[in-house]
Design a protein around this motif. Sequence first.
Motif, PDB file in Angstrom:
ATOM      1  N   UNK A   1      51.057  71.901   8.316  1.00  0.00           N
ATOM      2  CA  UNK A   1      50.902  70.452   8.281  1.00  0.00           C
ATOM      3  C   UNK A   1      51.765  69.876   7.171  1.00  0.00           C
ATOM      4  N   UNK A   2      52.088  68.608   7.294  1.00  0.00           N
ATOM      5  CA  UNK A   2      52.962  67.961   6.314  1.00  0.00           C
ATOM      6  C   UNK A   2      52.372  68.032   4.911  1.00  0.00           C
ATOM      7  N   UNK A   3      53.200  68.314   3.909  1.00  0.00           N
ATOM      8  CA  UNK A   3      52.701  68.347   2.528  1.00  0.00           C
ATOM      9  C   UNK A   3      52.402  66.941   2.017  1.00  0.00           C
ATOM     10  N   UNK A   4      51.551  66.875   0.998  1.00  0.00           N
ATOM     11  CA  UNK A   4      51.244  65.611   0.315  1.00  0.00           C
ATOM     12  C   UNK A   4      50.754  64.528   1.279  1.00  0.00           C
ATOM     13  N   UNK A   5      49.950  64.926   2.253  1.00  0.00           N
ATOM     14  CA  UNK A   5      49.349  63.970   3.185  1.00  0.00           C
ATOM     15  C   UNK A   5      47.858  64.263   3.291  1.00  0.00           C
TER      16      UNK A   5
ATOM     17  N   UNK B   1      40.480  66.097   4.411  1.00  0.00           N
ATOM     18  CA  UNK B   1      40.905  67.015   3.367  1.00  0.00           C
ATOM     19  C   UNK B   1      41.889  66.284   2.458  1.00  0.00           C
ATOM     20  N   UNK B   2      41.686  66.407   1.162  1.00  0.00           N
ATOM     21  CA  UNK B   2      42.505  65.671   0.200  1.00  0.00           C
ATOM     22  C   UNK B   2      43.970  66.096   0.251  1.00  0.00           C
ATOM     23  N   UNK B   3      44.838  65.227  -0.230  1.00  0.00           N
ATOM     24  CA  UNK B   3      46.284  65.478  -0.226  1.00  0.00           C
ATOM     25  C   UNK B   3      46.656  66.758  -0.976  1.00  0.00           C
ATOM     26  N   UNK B   4      45.858  67.122  -1.968  1.00  0.00           N
ATOM     27  CA  UNK B   4      46.163  68.316  -2.758  1.00  0.00           C
ATOM     28  C   UNK B   4      45.673  69.595  -2.085  1.00  0.00           C
ATOM     29  N   UNK B   5      45.036  69.472  -0.944  1.00  0.00           N
ATOM     30  CA  UNK B   5      44.478  70.641  -0.273  1.00  0.00           C
ATOM     31  C   UNK B   5      45.580  71.633   0.091  1.00  0.00           C
ATOM     32  N   UNK B   6      45.374  72.884  -0.298  1.00  0.00           N
ATOM     33  CA  UNK B   6      46.314  73.945   0.074  1.00  0.00           C
ATOM     34  C   UNK B   6      45.591  75.038   0.854  1.00  0.00           C
TER      35      UNK B   6
END
Length: 288
Positions: free
Chosen positions: A18-22, A82-87
């Motif tokens: 999935x796109x980062x920082x989203x 899920x928050x943008x920082x989710x990894x």
Amino acid sequence: MANSKFEYVKRFEQPDQLLPNTWIVVRLDGRGFTKLCAKYGFEKPNDRRALELMNMAAKAVMTDLPDITIGYGVSDEYSFVFHKTCSLFERRASKLVATTVSTFTAYYIHFWPTCFPDVPLSSPLPSFDGRAVCYPSVQNLRDYMSWRQVDCHINNLYNTTFWTLIQLGGMDAKEAEKALAGTLSADKNEIMFSRFNINYNNEPEIFKKGSVVFRDYELVEPGSHIVAEEADDLAEPVQQSKTQQETDKKRRAKARVLVDHLDIIKNDFWDRRPWLLSNKPGKIPKQT
């Protein structure tokens, strides 16, 4: 085991990151729930037991997956943000969706006897499907959540009027559908009030607004934080040390997960709960 002649099959796997920082929203829906509702005799237009079961499963999912910042549910669907920082799972769509959906389904079946003690489950068992969508900005995310709550209101008003015409008005489904064709919200309110003395405004909030699941921290004064702007201004998420990550994880684990039925369209809900967008745990409320 490595270097097997069969290992070539791994090349068929395609990346699904999935796109980062989203913001990632995993939205799940019940599979074949029209038949399931009929099979177990769910009350129309709303079955409180079924909604509470969805909420119990959602609370358990949010407890198990601390990367979820908020959830919203109505009928047989739930959206988890899920928050943008989710990894988690390296932001792979397949794993994120599979984990969310399978965990929710497992808890839904687990809690079924609690909500339906006299109605044992039988095959085919309840199941859910899901999808993941990325939203790049806070406004995009809030518009998505607003869309789901507006949809809840529109559908519930129609269904409440429709089933009132059937259950109290003596109509069949085709007659009720014809009577509501082309009507606006005001018309439906008038039908229920003038014909059946029912004030739609007095319907339970869980039916009209759906259910919001979030961690319980101390509320702040509106305007005291500019979290939305800060979240959108970051070119990439701030990297935390492992120590800070563990500290935040423990603080989230201590927070109580709440289910409430609130207006999430207006700014007040978000302004008073900055942790929803900042991904920084708030202060645990003092015990009373």
